[in-house]
Design a protein around this motif. Structure first.
Motif, PDB file in Angstrom:
ATOM      1  N   UNK A 199       0.840  -1.192   0.000  1.00  0.00           N
ATOM      2  CA  UNK A 199       0.000   0.000   0.000  1.00  0.00           C
ATOM      3  C   UNK A 199       0.875   1.242   0.000  1.00  0.00           C
ATOM      4  N   UNK A 200       0.280   2.337  -0.441  1.00  0.00           N
ATOM      5  CA  UNK A 200       0.954   3.631  -0.472  1.00  0.00           C
ATOM      6  C   UNK A 200       0.277   4.530   0.555  1.00  0.00           C
ATOM      7  N   UNK A 201       1.047   5.040   1.507  1.00  0.00           N
ATOM      8  CA  UNK A 201       0.440   5.810   2.594  1.00  0.00           C
ATOM      9  C   UNK A 201       0.130   7.243   2.162  1.00  0.00           C
TER      10      UNK A 201
ATOM     11  N   UNK B 211       4.505   7.108   0.279  1.00  0.00           N
ATOM     12  CA  UNK B 211       5.526   6.087   0.487  1.00  0.00           C
ATOM     13  C   UNK B 211       4.888   4.699   0.464  1.00  0.00           C
ATOM     14  N   UNK B 212       5.639   3.720  -0.063  1.00  0.00           N
ATOM     15  CA  UNK B 212       5.113   2.367  -0.239  1.00  0.00           C
ATOM     16  C   UNK B 212       5.592   1.457   0.881  1.00  0.00           C
ATOM     17  N   UNK B 213       4.692   0.643   1.377  1.00  0.00           N
ATOM     18  CA  UNK B 213       5.040  -0.400   2.337  1.00  0.00           C
ATOM     19  C   UNK B 213       4.549  -1.752   1.865  1.00  0.00           C
TER      20      UNK B 213
ATOM     21  N   UNK C 141       1.754   0.957  10.211  1.00  0.00           N
ATOM     22  CA  UNK C 141       2.514   1.805   9.308  1.00  0.00           C
ATOM     23  C   UNK C 141       3.177   0.969   8.213  1.00  0.00           C
ATOM     24  N   UNK C 142       3.813   1.645   7.243  1.00  0.00           N
ATOM     25  CA  UNK C 142       4.458   0.939   6.140  1.00  0.00           C
ATOM     26  C   UNK C 142       5.638   0.088   6.616  1.00  0.00           C
ATOM     27  N   UNK C 143       6.182   0.393   7.798  1.00  0.00           N
ATOM     28  CA  UNK C 143       7.275  -0.437   8.342  1.00  0.00           C
ATOM     29  C   UNK C 143       6.766  -1.523   9.276  1.00  0.00           C
ATOM     30  N   UNK C 144       5.436  -1.740   9.296  1.00  0.00           N
ATOM     31  CA  UNK C 144       4.833  -2.783  10.122  1.00  0.00           C
ATOM     32  C   UNK C 144       4.581  -2.394  11.553  1.00  0.00           C
TER      33      UNK C 144
ATOM     34  N   UNK D 247       7.473  -6.759   8.042  1.00  0.00           N
ATOM     35  CA  UNK D 247       7.500  -5.770   6.969  1.00  0.00           C
ATOM     36  C   UNK D 247       8.817  -5.906   6.218  1.00  0.00           C
ATOM     37  N   UNK D 248       8.775  -5.597   4.936  1.00  0.00           N
ATOM     38  CA  UNK D 248       9.963  -5.743   4.110  1.00  0.00           C
ATOM     39  C   UNK D 248      10.333  -4.419   3.460  1.00  0.00           C
TER      40      UNK D 248
END
Length: 448
Positions: free
Chosen positions: A55-57, A61-63, A96-99, A125-126
């Motif tokens: 997803x893009x927040x 930014x992409x997570x 969040x995008x970082x999990x 998260x990767x």
């Protein structure tokens, strides 16, 4: 013939498997950037047997994180992408995008208690890297993460690169092996009227010689191989590259290097693969006509539509589904097979996929893994055999603690596929003449 044990070793890519661990040392293409809108719907993925969402927040930014909420395993695909994270609609937990868990709003508690709960709710998260319309993923140990590779197409100027993705119902290895088999283009992809073939862009039908001489030299990142065909009183060379573990670079029409195509085969699981196609021009942006050829479905990608696909265990992924498929026999037309082309199937990748998805498999439980125990390999299979041996060596080295050393040099991934008509008949002489143009970096002591 490949024995069962080695076949399984190369085919299985889940966490903890030898091949899966090797894949997790590389940056892999994961999803098209255009599929992800800021605060838009998450995209369901499975990569290397792991269920994920991308997803893009709110900040763009992409997570790429675990597909399930840390609370009780609810699917985050149905979540609300809002204000910097994805909020599970079941109980409102937000990630969040970082999990990192940002909020647990359905539980009362002071700041300390809340912080402790959020820490325990950290999702897998990767690392994600966006380049030229594609989002890439690194799924390995953080301390082993290599720099992002310098693929031409990933670092090209605006308009000089093309990319797309779709799903194929085979194991990743079968997709790759079809890609690096240069001799089949004289048969499976044969048009009876080559002058009016749309494949002229690829240049594969320049010669009518149907039994190419194949030569191969190992490089620092895989190998380069030449397919030499006779053409009048000269030779028609197609020099391609395989870059470990699953990247291919295929030449376009013969002449001074200007462009190439290629594929990357990102495993979904042991029985499905996401195919990424890439095009690159060094001299100018792609023309509208060239882009229209890509989008026509005649070459790569195939005709396809965005859609959902339910994997055998019930997990749904968001992908692109070719319109020619098993259920409609890939549109084979027996009259076309008599009059227009060798296969009776229209699109080049549809031709490839029809054979790949329906070849002999190892069993009901693995409908995508090829049964290689019945093979009768010949000299034209040299590229396939060498790739298998190289991958086995890399897997064994990794099991002994030796990382693939070329990963630390991003330039190792910058190779170019070329095609020439010339009087040179020896591959080493050909490399000596054109190797710089093809960015060949031979491995010292490599096999021929």
């Amino acid at each position: 013939m490949l024995n069962h044990e080695t076949n399984v070793l190369l085919s299985r890519v889940g966490p903890g498997t030898p091949m899966g661990e090797l894949f997790r040392r590389f940056w892999l293409p994961a999803v098209m950037a255009s599929e992800l809108a800021a605060e838009g719907a998450p995209v369901r993925l499975r990569i290397l047997c792991e269920d994920l969402i991308a997803f893009r927040n709110s900040e763009g930014k992409v997570g790429i994180i675990d597909a399930y909420c840390a609370h009780r395993g609810a699917p985050l695909f149905f979540g609300r992408n809002e204000e910097g994270g994805v909020r599970c609609v079941y109980h409102g937990w937000k990630f969040a995008i970082n999990g990192a868990c940002l909020e647990i709003p359905n539980v009362a508690g002071d700041d300390t208690a809340q912080a402790q709960m959020r820490a325990r709710a950290q999702l897998r998260a990767y690392q994600a890297h966006e380049a030229n319309g594609v989002v890439w993923i690194y799924m390995g140990p953080v301390d082993k993460m290599p720099p992002f590779p310098k693929f031409d197409y990933a670092n090209a100027s605006a308009g000089h690169a093309y990319s797309a993705r779709w799903m194929q119902r085979t194991n990743w290895l079968q997709g790759l092996e079809g890609e690096i088999d240069s001799s089949h283009i004289s048969w499976l992809h044969k048009d009876f009227d080559p002058e009016n073939s749309i494949q002229k862009m690829a240049g594969s039908q320049t010669s009518s010689d149907q039994a190419p001489v194949l030569e191969l030299r190992e490089t620092v990142s895989g190998y380069t191989y030449g397919a030499r065909r006779n053409l009048d009183n000269e030779f028609f060379w197609r020099q391609s590259h395989w870059v470990a573990p699953m990247f291919s670079f295929i030449p376009h029409a013969p002449g001074a290097f200007a462009s190439f195509g290629g594929r990357a085969w990102t495993p979904i699981d042991d029985n499905h693969v996401t195919v990424f196609t890439f095009g690159f021009r060094v001299d100018r942006p792609f023309s509208e006509q060239e882009l229209a050829t890509y989008e026509s479905g005649a070459l790569f990608p195939p005709e396809m539509n965005p859609g959902r696909y339910t994997l055998p265990d019930g997990y749904v992924i968001d992908t692109f589904l070719p319109t020619a498929n098993k259920e409609n026999d890939y549109g084979i037309d027996r009259q076309v097979q008599k009059d227009k082309n060798f296969s009776g199937i229209w699109g080049v990748h549809d031709q490839d996929r029809a054979l790949a998805e329906n070849s002999r498999k190892i069993g009901m439980g693995d409908p995508g893994i090829l049964d290689r125990s019945h093979e009768n390999l010949v000299s034209s299979d040299k590229a396939v055999v060498t790739a298998r041996r190289s991958l086995v060596r890399m897997v064994e080295a990794l099991q002994q603690g030796k990382e693939p050393d070329f990963l630390r040099n991003p330039g190792s991934f910058q190779v170019r596929a070329i095609s020439k008509i010339c009087s040179i008949g020896d591959f080493d002489q050909f490399i000596g003449e054109f190797g710089k143009e093809a960015c060949v970096r031979l491995r010292e002591g490599g096999e021929k």
